[in-house]
Design a protein around this motif. Structure first.
Motif, PDB file in Angstrom:
ATOM      1  N   ALA A 164       0.774  -1.756   0.299  1.00 58.23           N
ATOM      2  CA  ALA A 164      -0.333   0.033   0.060  1.00 58.23           C
ATOM      3  C   ALA A 164       0.797   1.417  -0.368  1.00 58.23           C
ATOM      4  N   LEU A 165       2.180   1.293   1.106  1.00 54.74           N
ATOM      5  CA  LEU A 165       3.231   2.456   0.827  1.00 54.74           C
ATOM      6  C   LEU A 165       3.712   2.730  -0.229  1.00 54.74           C
ATOM      7  N   LYS A 166       3.736   1.653  -1.391  1.00 49.24           N
ATOM      8  CA  LYS A 166       4.856   1.531  -2.422  1.00 49.24           C
ATOM      9  C   LYS A 166       3.146   2.107  -3.863  1.00 49.24           C
ATOM     10  N   LYS A 167       2.373   1.879  -3.520  1.00 47.18           N
ATOM     11  CA  LYS A 167       0.706   2.103  -4.858  1.00 47.18           C
ATOM     12  C   LYS A 167       1.014   3.636  -4.384  1.00 47.18           C
ATOM     13  N   ALA A 168       0.712   4.077  -3.229  1.00 49.37           N
ATOM     14  CA  ALA A 168       1.136   5.013  -2.680  1.00 49.37           C
ATOM     15  C   ALA A 168       1.657   6.549  -3.004  1.00 49.37           C
ATOM     16  N   ILE A 169       2.999   5.707  -2.904  1.00 48.11           N
ATOM     17  CA  ILE A 169       4.753   6.384  -3.637  1.00 48.11           C
ATOM     18  C   ILE A 169       4.078   7.113  -4.678  1.00 48.11           C
ATOM     19  N   ALA A 170       3.560   5.890  -5.558  1.00 51.09           N
ATOM     20  CA  ALA A 170       4.025   6.029  -6.863  1.00 51.09           C
ATOM     21  C   ALA A 170       2.930   6.910  -7.250  1.00 51.09           C
ATOM     22  N   GLU A 171       1.774   6.780  -7.195  1.00 46.50           N
ATOM     23  CA  GLU A 171       0.422   7.829  -7.274  1.00 46.50           C
ATOM     24  C   GLU A 171       0.778   9.027  -6.843  1.00 46.50           C
ATOM     25  N   LYS A 172       1.648   9.502  -6.270  1.00 50.33           N
ATOM     26  CA  LYS A 172       2.064  10.593  -5.182  1.00 50.33           C
ATOM     27  C   LYS A 172       3.069  10.806  -6.823  1.00 50.33           C
ATOM     28  N   GLY A 173       4.296   9.812  -6.774  1.00 50.28           N
ATOM     29  CA  GLY A 173       5.191  10.448  -8.044  1.00 50.28           C
ATOM     30  C   GLY A 173       4.390  11.235  -9.350  1.00 50.28           C
ATOM     31  N   ARG A 174       3.356  10.065  -9.425  1.00 50.81           N
ATOM     32  CA  ARG A 174       2.653  10.751 -10.756  1.00 50.81           C
ATOM     33  C   ARG A 174       1.588  11.796 -10.929  1.00 50.81           C
ATOM     34  N   GLU A 175       1.700  12.491  -9.750  1.00 45.37           N
ATOM     35  CA  GLU A 175       0.672  13.482  -9.335  1.00 45.37           C
ATOM     36  C   GLU A 175       1.444  14.811  -9.262  1.00 45.37           C
ATOM     37  N   VAL A 176       3.309  14.663  -8.633  1.00 50.42           N
ATOM     38  CA  VAL A 176       4.256  15.639  -9.117  1.00 50.42           C
ATOM     39  C   VAL A 176       3.969  15.882 -10.507  1.00 50.42           C
ATOM     40  N   GLU A 177       4.754  14.742 -10.663  1.00 52.66           N
ATOM     41  CA  GLU A 177       4.722  14.860 -13.005  1.00 52.66           C
ATOM     42  C   GLU A 177       3.936  15.198 -13.149  1.00 52.66           C
ATOM     43  N   ARG A 178       2.786  15.171 -12.814  1.00 53.60           N
ATOM     44  CA  ARG A 178       1.599  16.115 -14.138  1.00 53.60           C
ATOM     45  C   ARG A 178       2.207  17.315 -13.548  1.00 53.60           C
ATOM     46  N   GLU A 179       2.195  17.658 -12.269  1.00 58.78           N
ATOM     47  CA  GLU A 179       2.054  19.358 -12.202  1.00 58.78           C
ATOM     48  C   GLU A 179       3.728  20.177 -12.259  1.00 58.78           C
TER      49      GLU A 179
END
Length: 82
Positions: free
Chosen positions: A10-25
């Motif tokens: 779950a932590l790995k998934k949350a980190i990957a999602e946050k990484g994609r969000e930061v990349e988009r921004e």
């Protein structure tokens, strides 16, 4: 032990999602700076004089996106920051 594996997943998934969000921004910020650079809004205030109209902000943002995506570009010649 199984609970720890699930938490790690779950932590790995949350980190990957946050990484994609930061990349988009970061991509959106890069686009904004490129629009200013192209003159749509009177010129980008981040342009480095004598650099053939290069926007240091947009270049830095693009480098950050590449780092997040795991595809870093080689440092530019004479570039003192990475």
């Amino acid at each position: 032990m199984e609970g720890m594996i699930e938490m790690a997943a779950a932590l790995k998934k949350a980190i990957a999602e946050k990484g994609r969000e930061v990349e988009r921004e970061l991509r959106e910020l890069g686009i904004i700076h490129r629009e200013y650079l192209s003159g749509q809004h009177g010129g980008c205030p981040c342009i480095v004089l004598g650099s053939r109209e290069r926007c240091i902000m947009a270049d830095t943002i693009e480098r950050g996106v590449e780092e997040l995506a795991g595809r870093p570009m080689p440092a530019a010649a004479g570039n003192s920051f990475n």
